[in-house]
Design an enzyme around this catalytic site. Structure first.
Site, PDB file in Angstrom:
ATOM      1  N   CYS A  36       0.823  -1.225   0.000  1.00 58.76           N
ATOM      2  CA  CYS A  36       0.000   0.000   0.000  1.00 58.76           C
ATOM      3  C   CYS A  36       0.851   1.268   0.000  1.00 58.76           C
ATOM      4  CB  CYS A  36      -0.934  -0.006   1.205  1.00 58.76           C
ATOM      5  SG  CYS A  36      -1.893  -1.512   1.318  1.00 58.76           S
ATOM      6  N   HIS A  42      -3.082   6.816   2.662  1.00 58.70           N
ATOM      7  CA  HIS A  42      -3.600   5.517   2.218  1.00 58.70           C
ATOM      8  C   HIS A  42      -4.937   5.300   2.917  1.00 58.70           C
ATOM      9  CE1 HIS A  42      -4.185   1.405   1.421  1.00 58.70           C
ATOM     10  NE2 HIS A  42      -3.773   0.966   2.594  1.00 58.70           N
ATOM     11  N   ASN A  55     -10.390  -0.154   0.858  1.00 56.29           N
ATOM     12  CA  ASN A  55      -8.933  -0.081   0.756  1.00 56.29           C
ATOM     13  C   ASN A  55      -8.515  -0.634  -0.612  1.00 56.29           C
ATOM     14  OD1 ASN A  55      -6.184  -0.630   0.915  1.00 56.29           O
ATOM     15  ND2 ASN A  55      -6.254  -1.280   3.060  1.00 56.29           N
TER      16      ASN A  55
HETATM   17  O1  UT7 Z   1      -3.732  -1.657   3.647  1.00 57.64           O
HETATM   18  C1  UT7 Z   1      -2.999  -2.380   4.564  1.00 57.64           C
HETATM   19  C2  UT7 Z   1      -3.140  -1.805   5.873  1.00 57.64           C
HETATM   20  N1  UT7 Z   1      -4.238  -2.434   6.569  1.00 57.64           N
HETATM   21  C3  UT7 Z   1      -4.798  -1.831   7.568  1.00 57.64           C
HETATM   22  O2  UT7 Z   1      -4.443  -0.718   7.860  1.00 57.64           O
HETATM   23  C4  UT7 Z   1      -5.818  -2.556   8.377  1.00 57.64           C
HETATM   24  C5  UT7 Z   1      -5.625  -2.214   9.812  1.00 57.64           C
HETATM   25  N2  UT7 Z   1      -6.547  -2.909  10.708  1.00 57.64           N
HETATM   26  C6  UT7 Z   1      -7.851  -2.581  10.817  1.00 57.64           C
HETATM   27  O3  UT7 Z   1      -8.343  -1.723  10.085  1.00 57.64           O
HETATM   28  C7  UT7 Z   1      -8.674  -3.234  11.866  1.00 57.64           C
HETATM   29  O4  UT7 Z   1      -7.821  -3.934  12.740  1.00 57.64           O
HETATM   30  C8  UT7 Z   1      -9.762  -4.205  11.319  1.00 57.64           C
HETATM   31  C9  UT7 Z   1     -10.847  -3.418  10.634  1.00 57.64           C
HETATM   32  C10 UT7 Z   1      -9.146  -5.201  10.371  1.00 57.64           C
HETATM   33  C11 UT7 Z   1     -10.379  -4.952  12.479  1.00 57.64           C
HETATM   34  O5  UT7 Z   1     -10.924  -4.029  13.417  1.00 57.64           O
HETATM   35  P1  UT7 Z   1     -10.653  -4.216  14.977  1.00 57.64           P
HETATM   36  O6  UT7 Z   1     -11.340  -3.127  15.659  1.00 57.64           O
HETATM   37  O7  UT7 Z   1      -9.168  -4.320  15.159  1.00 57.64           O
HETATM   38  O8  UT7 Z   1     -11.402  -5.555  15.271  1.00 57.64           O
HETATM   39  P2  UT7 Z   1     -10.813  -6.897  15.902  1.00 57.64           P
HETATM   40  O9  UT7 Z   1     -10.046  -7.657  14.897  1.00 57.64           O
HETATM   41  O10 UT7 Z   1     -10.161  -6.587  17.220  1.00 57.64           O
HETATM   42  O11 UT7 Z   1     -12.136  -7.672  16.219  1.00 57.64           O
HETATM   43  C12 UT7 Z   1     -13.111  -7.190  17.182  1.00 57.64           C
HETATM   44  C13 UT7 Z   1     -14.285  -8.137  17.165  1.00 57.64           C
HETATM   45  C14 UT7 Z   1     -13.895  -9.602  17.286  1.00 57.64           C
HETATM   46  O12 UT7 Z   1     -14.914 -10.281  17.996  1.00 57.64           O
HETATM   47  P3  UT7 Z   1     -14.739 -10.640  19.553  1.00 57.64           P
HETATM   48  O13 UT7 Z   1     -13.522 -11.516  19.604  1.00 57.64           O
HETATM   49  O14 UT7 Z   1     -14.561  -9.334  20.237  1.00 57.64           O
HETATM   50  O15 UT7 Z   1     -16.008 -11.338  19.872  1.00 57.64           O
HETATM   51  C15 UT7 Z   1     -13.901 -10.079  15.856  1.00 57.64           C
HETATM   52  O16 UT7 Z   1     -14.118 -11.471  15.743  1.00 57.64           O
HETATM   53  O17 UT7 Z   1     -14.968  -8.024  15.913  1.00 57.64           O
HETATM   54  C16 UT7 Z   1     -15.050  -9.299  15.273  1.00 57.64           C
HETATM   55  N3  UT7 Z   1     -14.923  -9.103  13.869  1.00 57.64           N
HETATM   56  C17 UT7 Z   1     -15.994  -8.890  13.071  1.00 57.64           C
HETATM   57  N4  UT7 Z   1     -17.297  -8.825  13.310  1.00 57.64           N
HETATM   58  C18 UT7 Z   1     -18.121  -8.583  12.265  1.00 57.64           C
HETATM   59  C19 UT7 Z   1     -13.802  -9.082  13.116  1.00 57.64           C
HETATM   60  N5  UT7 Z   1     -14.106  -8.845  11.844  1.00 57.64           N
HETATM   61  C20 UT7 Z   1     -15.444  -8.727  11.778  1.00 57.64           C
HETATM   62  C21 UT7 Z   1     -16.357  -8.485  10.740  1.00 57.64           C
HETATM   63  N6  UT7 Z   1     -17.668  -8.408  11.012  1.00 57.64           N
HETATM   64  N7  UT7 Z   1     -15.944  -8.306   9.457  1.00 57.64           N
END
Ligand code: UT7
Length: 405
Positions: free
Chosen positions: A126, A268, A298
């Site tokens: 990216c 980005h 993204n």
């Molecule tokens: O271009 C390359 C660079 N990439 C990035 O910059 C991405 C950076 N990361 C992010 O944007 C975020 O970390 C994500 C959007 C990928 C994830 O968001 P988060 O706030 O870090 O969520 P998490 O992974 O900590 O998950 C929180 C909860 C979990 O459930 P529990 O364990 O709390 O019950 C996940 O299982 O949300 C759940 N979860 C979802 N729920 C519904 C994870 N993905 C999803 C989903 N829909 N798509």
């Protein structure tokens, strides 16, 4: 012949690299958050609140990284008033190339009819677009080239694991391009900071042909599927929020500017919460950052040039503004850049810009026909040579075509 406006300061010795053209292309097909609910266990509310994304574009069957990149490059060329034959270098930043080789850049060079250009793909995930603009601007400033096209183009939908809700809800397809041109007028690319930390290579990536033994179709690198993207979102989030402010500050220092001098930051487009955190770390309002990820998600290397094009369309960037780019992603890599925006102010309308859209279109067609003719004549030549040894008329035709370049 391109000349320069007299109201801008010109240096008798130095050469500057200005962005004189910009263009974007996104597929027509929209995939909404609601539609994703039918594919993986997710919901519109979670995606909007955790990422800011509402929808993304998905490439159709006949679209590809190169076809989107080509469209964006043509639009950028049109704004720059330059022709494909003016281009010295084409760089395509992509993580979803058409092939390992030939490069996507070479395909675009051929389709554009940029017969005098070198072309290569650049892999910095990216951050790739900012890396590419830096490489091109260095080549221009050194005097080695005059005109470069830098494209960020991706078909991320093709490398998604559509069972992984941690990644497939985030990404979309598209392309953006800029034309960079040499000029003695001060401005253009002022500074850049390129960084990598390969120790974070296990946080996001796409394993491919060089990874290991491909004879096993179920092969997975460290549990990751071949040709599919994996990501540790939480860790990448922390990394991104740490490096954005830091590297923008470094690029501003190099340009002898501070954050108050910046009219717009084009980051980005990964997550609205990352943008908000970066704004807090730089102690600026979030609206100093361009954001259009609600509509495109993204798009990896394409996200900055797409956001740049929309910022220009929306009048958020004006001549003489200082604009910062910041990219971050796989590698890990990150990169910041500060430019003084001149737009196509340094290009006078007496050059090939006099071409009407129809004549420009015709010149593209002509270039394309010539390139196709060269390929066909090469194929016929090979066929005839296989039938009868010695130098054929077709071979002589091929030589003539080669001399025309
Ligand atoms: O271009 C390359 C660079 N990439 C990035 O910059 C991405 C950076 N990361 C992010 O944007 C975020 O970390 C994500 C959007 C990928 C994830 O968001 P988060 O706030 O870090 O969520 P998490 O992974 O900590 O998950 C929180 C909860 C979990 O459930 P529990 O364990 O709390 O019950 C996940 O299982 O949300 C759940 N979860 C979802 N729920 C519904 C994870 N993905 C999803 C989903 N829909 N798509």
């Amino acid at each position: 012949m391109v000349t320069h406006n007299s109201d801008l300061p010109a240096s008798p010795t130095a050469t500057y690299a200005h962005i004189v053209g910009w263009g974007m292309a996104v597929p027509e097909t929209v995939l909404t958050n609601q539609e994703l609910e039918a594919i993986v266990e997710t919901n519109d509310e979670w995606i909007r609140t955790r990422t800011g994304i509402h929808e993304r574009r998905i490439a159709g069957e006949r679209e590809s990284t190169a076809s989107l990149g080509l469209k964006a490059a043509r639009k950028a060329l049109q704004i720059s008033n330059l022709l494909p034959t003016d281009i010295d270098l084409i760089i395509v930043a992509t993580s979803t190339p058409e092939n390992i080789f030939p490069s996507t850049a070479s395909l675009i060079q051929h389709w554009l009819g940029a017969t005098k250009a070198g072309a290569f793909d650049l892999s910095a995930a990216c951050s790739g677009f900012v890396y590419g603009v830096d490489m091109a601007s260095q080549a221009i400033r050194s005097g080695s080239i005059q005109v470069a096209v830098v494209i960020g183009a991706e078909t991320m939908s093709r490398v998604m694991d559509w069972q992984d809700r941690g990644t497939c809800i985030l990404f979309g397809d598209g392309a953006g391009a800029v034309v960079l041109k040499a000029s003695p007028i001060q401005g253009g690319v002022l500074s850049s900071v390129l960084r990598s930390d390969g120790s974070g290579g296990d946080l996001l990536g796409i394993p491919t042909v060089g990874s290991a033994d491909l004879r096993n179709p179920d092969f997975a690198v460290n549990g990751h599927k071949m040709h599919k993207m994996f990501m540790n979102g939480g860790e990448v989030f922390k990394f991104a929020t740490r490096v954005i402010g830091e590297s923008i500050d470094q690029a501003l220092d190099k340009a002898d500017l501070n954050i108050q001098d910046v009219a717009l930051i084009v980051p980005h487009q990964a997550n609205q919460r990352i943008i908000q955190a970066a704004a807090r770390s730089l102690k600026v309002e979030p609206d100093l950052f361009m954001s259009n990820l609600d509509r495109y998600g993204n798009t990896s290397a394409a996200s900055i040039p797409i956001a740049l094009c929309e910022a220009v369309q929306q009048g958020r960037i004006k001549p003489d503004d200082h604009v910062a780019f910041v990219g971050f992603g796989g590698g890990l890599t990150w990169a910041s850049m500060v430019i003084k925006w001149t737009g196509n102010k340094v290009v006078e309308s007496s050059g090939p810009g006099f071409l009407t859209p129809q004549r420009r279109q015709f010149s593209y067609l002509l270039a394309r026909w010539r390139a196709d003719l060269r390929r066909i004549s090469r194929q016929i030549s090979q066929f005839v040579n296989n039938l009868r040894p010695g130098r054929s008329r077709i071979q002589r035709l091929q030589d003539k075509l080669d001399r025309l370049d």
